[in-house]
Design a protein around this motif. Structure first.
Motif, PDB file in Angstrom:
ATOM      1  N   TYR A 215       0.837  -1.355   0.084  1.00  0.00           N
ATOM      2  CA  TYR A 215       0.201  -0.050   0.022  1.00  0.00           C
ATOM      3  C   TYR A 215       0.830   1.307   0.134  1.00  0.00           C
ATOM      4  O   TYR A 215       1.726   1.638   0.975  1.00  0.00           O
ATOM      5  CB  TYR A 215      -0.945  -0.048   1.272  1.00  0.00           C
ATOM      6  CG  TYR A 215      -1.832  -1.047   1.084  1.00  0.00           C
ATOM      7  CD1 TYR A 215      -3.183  -1.234   0.294  1.00  0.00           C
ATOM      8  CD2 TYR A 215      -1.542  -2.328   1.820  1.00  0.00           C
ATOM      9  CE1 TYR A 215      -3.863  -2.171   0.186  1.00  0.00           C
ATOM     10  CE2 TYR A 215      -2.506  -3.528   1.934  1.00  0.00           C
ATOM     11  CZ  TYR A 215      -3.479  -3.273   0.908  1.00  0.00           C
ATOM     12  OH  TYR A 215      -4.481  -4.519   0.866  1.00  0.00           O
ATOM     13  N   GLU A 267      -8.651  -7.902  -1.725  1.00  0.00           N
ATOM     14  CA  GLU A 267      -8.011  -7.846  -0.341  1.00  0.00           C
ATOM     15  C   GLU A 267      -7.604  -6.380  -0.048  1.00  0.00           C
ATOM     16  O   GLU A 267      -7.560  -6.168   1.180  1.00  0.00           O
ATOM     17  CB  GLU A 267      -6.682  -8.592  -0.912  1.00  0.00           C
ATOM     18  CG  GLU A 267      -5.631  -8.501   0.208  1.00  0.00           C
ATOM     19  CD  GLU A 267      -5.612  -9.240   1.393  1.00  0.00           C
ATOM     20  OE1 GLU A 267      -5.060  -9.075   2.328  1.00  0.00           O
ATOM     21  OE2 GLU A 267      -6.749  -9.981   1.314  1.00  0.00           O
ATOM     22  N   GLN A 271      -8.550  -4.890   3.538  1.00  0.00           N
ATOM     23  CA  GLN A 271      -7.511  -4.221   4.564  1.00  0.00           C
ATOM     24  C   GLN A 271      -8.044  -2.583   4.845  1.00  0.00           C
ATOM     25  O   GLN A 271      -7.926  -2.367   5.975  1.00  0.00           O
ATOM     26  CB  GLN A 271      -6.308  -4.309   3.749  1.00  0.00           C
ATOM     27  CG  GLN A 271      -4.943  -3.356   4.460  1.00  0.00           C
ATOM     28  CD  GLN A 271      -4.724  -4.218   5.710  1.00  0.00           C
ATOM     29  OE1 GLN A 271      -4.230  -5.390   5.799  1.00  0.00           O
ATOM     30  NE2 GLN A 271      -5.012  -3.639   6.851  1.00  0.00           N
ATOM     31  N   TRP A 275      -8.754  -1.215   8.633  1.00  0.00           N
ATOM     32  CA  TRP A 275      -8.096  -0.261   9.184  1.00  0.00           C
ATOM     33  C   TRP A 275      -8.962   0.939   9.629  1.00  0.00           C
ATOM     34  O   TRP A 275      -8.801   1.376  10.751  1.00  0.00           O
ATOM     35  CB  TRP A 275      -7.362   0.552   7.970  1.00  0.00           C
ATOM     36  CG  TRP A 275      -5.766  -0.001   7.805  1.00  0.00           C
ATOM     37  CD1 TRP A 275      -5.241  -0.803   8.455  1.00  0.00           C
ATOM     38  CD2 TRP A 275      -5.179  -0.056   6.442  1.00  0.00           C
ATOM     39  NE1 TRP A 275      -4.057  -1.355   7.965  1.00  0.00           N
ATOM     40  CE2 TRP A 275      -3.853  -0.584   6.484  1.00  0.00           C
ATOM     41  CE3 TRP A 275      -5.403   0.703   5.363  1.00  0.00           C
ATOM     42  CZ2 TRP A 275      -3.083  -0.673   5.763  1.00  0.00           C
ATOM     43  CZ3 TRP A 275      -4.572   0.561   4.280  1.00  0.00           C
ATOM     44  CH2 TRP A 275      -3.137  -0.278   4.380  1.00  0.00           C
TER      45      TRP A 275
END
Length: 356
Positions: A215, A267, A271, A275
């Motif tokens: 990321y 995915e 994620q 978060w």
């Protein structure tokens, strides 16, 4: 009875000759087919083994973007264009040269040469002649071709290896752009073997759970704060970390990009949701996901995006889908309709150059 017998014999001979012709010629262009071409190539290879001054070259020719003609004008006009290309190739070559159609928009040419320069000049002459527009029905069509060249001086034992290497050189030419020719060298074959191994390992990487999403922060220049992340696919191949600029071209050629791209999308959203749950202040973060051309144009893209958002719980406004401008240019009407439908879901769209 004798006259009748002679007539029967003549008709049988005509029928036999026609069957023989059809067995060794392409039904559309009347050019020699693969079987006849390989027979003549084998003869040239045999002569080169016995006479050192007998040299030949094989040119493998593939029309650039021929699919666009079929998709836009239809297969009937596409067939007419192939016939016109075959006629022009005949007119370009000498009487001792063989031009064949292997199928689709692929042609092969067998040249008897004295020097490498003869093969290169022939390839240049073909490309120059193809630049003259074709008149097919009411349409004026411009054609270019990628050409690979394999030379007998390389030292071949099998005729199929000559054709294989000319094909490899053609793909090398196509990777450099349109209307380009390339002469085969052994490093090309080594690269092709390496790519095949890479493709096999890439297929297995999905099963082995070796793909990773990294990321990259997206920072606002106004506030100097992180406002989101861009999802970038990586492949943990042993101790090596393979980047997207190596993964994506192979994945697109093999069709693996659809499963890999969907996995990255799901995915990345998973994620982001994690978060946001861990820190309520991060609910305004965005996730940027690149879409390849094949992903963008697949018919069930909307359903896949909607399902990924629903499974993750991320609101559509937090997802930015990034597509390259070439996808829009090559498919303007289809792309415009799809972009509008994506915008209606609340997903944001960014057009530009893909990051790797």
């Amino acid at each position: 009875r004798v006259a009748g017998s002679q007539t029967d014999i003549t008709e049988r001979k005509i029928a036999t000759d026609r069957l023989m012709h059809d067995a060794f010629h392409d039904g559309l262009t009347e050019l020699p087919n693969r079987a006849l071409f390989m027979d003549r190539l084998e003869n040239s290879l045999e002569r080169s083994r016995h006479y050192t001054d007998s040299q030949f070259a094989v040119l493998f020719l593939d029309l650039d973007r021929f699919k666009v003609v079929n998709d836009s004008l239809g297969h009937a006009l596409g067939d007419q264009l192939l016939i016109a290309v075959a006629d022009r190739l005949r007119a370009t070559l000498g009487p001792t040269d063989t031009v064949a159609r292997l199928g689709g928009d692929e042609f092969t040419i067998l040249l008897e040469i004295d020097h490498l320069a003869d093969a290169v000049r022939t390839a240049e002459r073909i490309q120059e002649n193809l630049r003259i527009p074709f008149r097919v029905g009411e349409h004026e069509i411009f054609v270019t071709a990628s050409i690979g060249i394999a030379l007998s001086a390389t030292g071949y034992v099998r005729s199929q290896d000559v054709l294989r290497d000319a094909d490899i050189a053609m793909y090398r030419a196509k990777s450099r752009g349109r209307a380009v020719h390339e002469v085969f060298d052994k490093t090309m074959h080594e690269r092709a073997v390496k790519l095949l191994k890479f493709e096999t390992e890439l297929r297995r990487s999905i099963e082995r759970d070796e793909l990773r999403v990294y990321y990259q922060p997206v920072v606002s220049l106004e506030t100097n704060r992180v406002v989101g992340f861009e999802a970038l696919v990586r492949w943990q191949l042993g101790d090596e970390l393979v980047t997207a600029d190596e993964i994506v071209p192979i994945a697109e050629d093999t069709g693996l990009i659809l499963s890999i791209g969907l996995w990255v999308l799901r995915e990345a959203l998973r994620q982001l949701a994690a978060w946001q749950k861990a820190n309520p202040a991060w609910t305004a973060l965005d996730m940027h996901v690149n879409l390849s051309a094949k992903q963008f144009l697949q018919p069930n893209l909307l359903e896949q995006v909607a399902a990924a958002l629903a499974d993750s719980g991320v609101v559509p406004q937090r997802l930015h889908l990034e597509v390259t401008e070439s996808v829009i240019i090559d498919n303007p009407e289809e792309a415009a309709a799809l972009l509008e439908r994506l915008r209606e879901t609340g997903v944001r769209i960014k057009i530009g150059r893909a990051h790797v």
